[in-house]
Design a protein around this motif. Structure first.
Motif, PDB file in Angstrom:
ATOM      1  N   UNK A 170       0.841  -1.198   0.000  1.00 40.94           N
ATOM      2  CA  UNK A 170       0.000   0.000   0.000  1.00 40.94           C
ATOM      3  C   UNK A 170       0.881   1.254   0.000  1.00 40.94           C
ATOM      4  N   UNK A 171       0.811   1.974  -1.107  1.00 37.16           N
ATOM      5  CA  UNK A 171       1.682   3.142  -1.258  1.00 37.16           C
ATOM      6  C   UNK A 171       1.379   4.213  -0.215  1.00 37.16           C
ATOM      7  N   UNK A 172       0.150   4.245   0.267  1.00 31.53           N
ATOM      8  CA  UNK A 172      -0.212   5.228   1.278  1.00 31.53           C
ATOM      9  C   UNK A 172       0.571   4.976   2.561  1.00 31.53           C
ATOM     10  N   UNK A 173       0.572   3.731   2.976  1.00 34.30           N
ATOM     11  CA  UNK A 173       1.295   3.371   4.198  1.00 34.30           C
ATOM     12  C   UNK A 173       2.791   3.638   4.027  1.00 34.30           C
ATOM     13  N   UNK A 209       4.145   5.729   2.045  1.00 34.20           N
ATOM     14  CA  UNK A 209       4.354   7.169   2.017  1.00 34.20           C
ATOM     15  C   UNK A 209       4.282   7.785   3.398  1.00 34.20           C
ATOM     16  N   UNK A 210       3.375   7.276   4.179  1.00 28.12           N
ATOM     17  CA  UNK A 210       3.215   7.793   5.534  1.00 28.12           C
ATOM     18  C   UNK A 210       4.527   7.633   6.308  1.00 28.12           C
TER      19      UNK A 210
END
Lengths: 319, 319
Positions: free
Chosen positions: B36-39, B41-42
């Motif tokens: 998951x790119x969001x995770x 990135x976070x």
DNA sequence: TCAATATGGGAAAAGGTTTTCTCAGGAAGA
DNA sequence: TCTTCCTGAGAAAACCTTTTCCCATATTGA
């Protein structure tokens, strides 16, 4: 002051004293606090992001559609990834994978014609897909402009102006849109009305006029062209032969490609395909699907619009 | 099998048995695991996302630039948010805020001319900004095409073909690019060579020829036009007056706007401004800045390219 | 055979936000 | 004055990765 209290204050959630809420809000505004959309997305499973896939290099279709999508979605805090994939399946896959990695809420696929699909398989994706101006798999949600409607509008306008001998000069038979426009043209103009299929270029407009003139039969007084480029070629060819536009012949185009239609001599009366509106609808639909609302699958055809300039004569304003 | 082991296996990190790593990798591929790119990135403070801001409605500049950016960045796993803001400051702010919320790694601002800035203030943002074809604040990184170089190329080509009486027909004096091209033209063609400023339209091309013919002086045999639209108007006007292009007069355009240049009669020899390459550079620069690498601030001018078609005669192929 | 070292795998924290649950304290009613 | 209820605020879990640190086991050398 705990994190959770702040969160609740900012989102108008939870129970708390009104002044605490206010105090937090003003303070947050002061220090320019921005909630991190990544963290929010991680939690909510919504990235407030959609992907726009296109194989339209010149952007004649893509940009208006894109503008519509963006306009519709910006109010919902949704941003758009634009991915130009040309006709390269490998590139298409890379971009789709990147979109999925980034947890897009949905994908909008656009192309140049509704009877060809993009070089990438979007069936069975974990996110909703809406097709605009390109072919989707069976049972998908697809948008396109109503070619029959546009052609009917154009042909009726020619008749309304008193034109009797109508001709349709358009693109290749392989394009469904060319065929549908031609059918609608004949429905209005009469079954015997001539239809010349060629390519979508200005040069073909010239050539078609050349051919008609050489044949020596009765010359048309109303010409409906399959797109604005052909119309431009036709208008130029007529002028060179001394036929006045719109005095002797009315010429009407299709697409309302501003930069082409407005610069033609005379400026082209043409059919606007409402690309921006189409984009807006596509955006709202993919958003609805992303939020779990159901959308009836199938092909939706959006109405066209007559844009009156000078190439047909007449001048009644329409909207 | 613990999460951490899997992570290490997939990222070729940490110490582990080679076969364990392999086993995990194949299994991950089987079940189609996508990090998951969001995770990511976070955690990493990198979203692998950049924003592209533009006020170019027709997309004549935007799309090629966009294509270049995308092409350069897709290899680095970076996706592009496209935001069309017209000339609306409010809309601009909304989009910039949305980008910042989504933690873009950087912003590329594009416009239509390097002497005007977008209706939105990008100074002091927490992310790097690169300007392409639009004016940035002092000390910023800006890219544009080298107008002097392009104009020099064009004028020299006319001279090389043996043309003696050169004229330059171009856009308004208010455009820096028009002025620079005119200066370069005069440097090559001689200080007395006439320069006609008008607007950037086909109609102005017609009118300029009209004016020259009416003046009745010595007629030019080589015309350098400020853009392809003007060149098209010029070519048409010449044809209508019986002057052969390129037989009697060589006409050269500027921009290499395919759809315009290729459809002109005859197809236009013109100057390509390398927009795609400019986009690529802009993409790589913003990426470099995002990764903390330093980029020398200032205005970079990218060289242009002569594209030979039929409107000048000659035919030596250049690259 | 025991001790020391190397190796492979797991536990935990961190990143920023939202939401649910819990707790403390105050107010109101008896 | 005591009890009950309500209100306001905080603690903790969850979202999904990555990375650092640590522990257990195996291996090797004495």
């Amino acid at each position: 002051m705990s994190v959770s209290t702040v969160s609740k204050a900012l989102n108008d959630n939870g129970r708390m004293a009104a002044d605490t809420r206010e105090r937090i809000k003003t303070l947050a505004a002061q220090i320019g606090f921005r909630p991190n959309a990544l963290a929010k997305g991680l939690l909510s499973n919504r990235s407030f992001t959609v992907g726009l896939l296109t194989n339209d290099t010149y952007g004649r279709f893509t940009l208006p559609v894109m503008a519509g999508i963006s306009e519709a979605l910006v109010d919902h805090g949704v941003s758009v990834f634009l991915c130009a994939i040309e006709d390269d399946p490998a590139l298409g896959k890379i971009h789709v994978d990147a979109m999925l990695d980034k947890q897009v809420d949905g994908i909008i696929a656009t192309g140049k014609r509704v009877d060809r699909s993009l070089p990438v398989d979007l069936a069975g994706l974990p996110v909703p897909v809406v097709y605009a101006f390109t072919k989707g798999e069976p049972g998908s949600v697809t948008l396109t402009s109503d070619d029959r409607h546009g052609a009917t509008l154009a042909t009726e306008w020619l008749k309304e102006l008193g034109r009797q001998r109508l001709v349709h000069i358009t693109g290749p038979r392989e394009f469904v849109s060319a065929v549908e426009r031609a059918e609608a043209f004949r429905t209005v103009a009469g079954n015997g009305a001539p239809v010349l299929h060629g390519v979508w270029s200005e040069a073909w407009g010239h050539e078609a006029i050349d051919r008609i003139w050489k044949e020596g039969g009765e010359r048309p007084d109303g010409i409906f062209c399959g797109n604005d480029q052909i119309a431009r070629g036709v208008a130029d060819a007529l002028r060179e032969r001394g036929a006045r536009v719109p005095g002797d012949v009315s010429v009407i185009g299709f697409d309302n490609w501003e930069i082409m239609a407005a610069q033609t001599r005379p400026p082209l009366t043409t059919i606007d395909t409402n690309l921006k509106e189409l984009g807006r609808e596509a955006g709202l639909m993919v958003l609805a699907l992303a939020e779990g609302r159901a959308i009836e699958p199938g092909l939706r055809r959006l109405p066209c619009k007559l844009v009156i300039r000078d190439s047909c004569g007449g001048g009644r304003q329409q909207n």
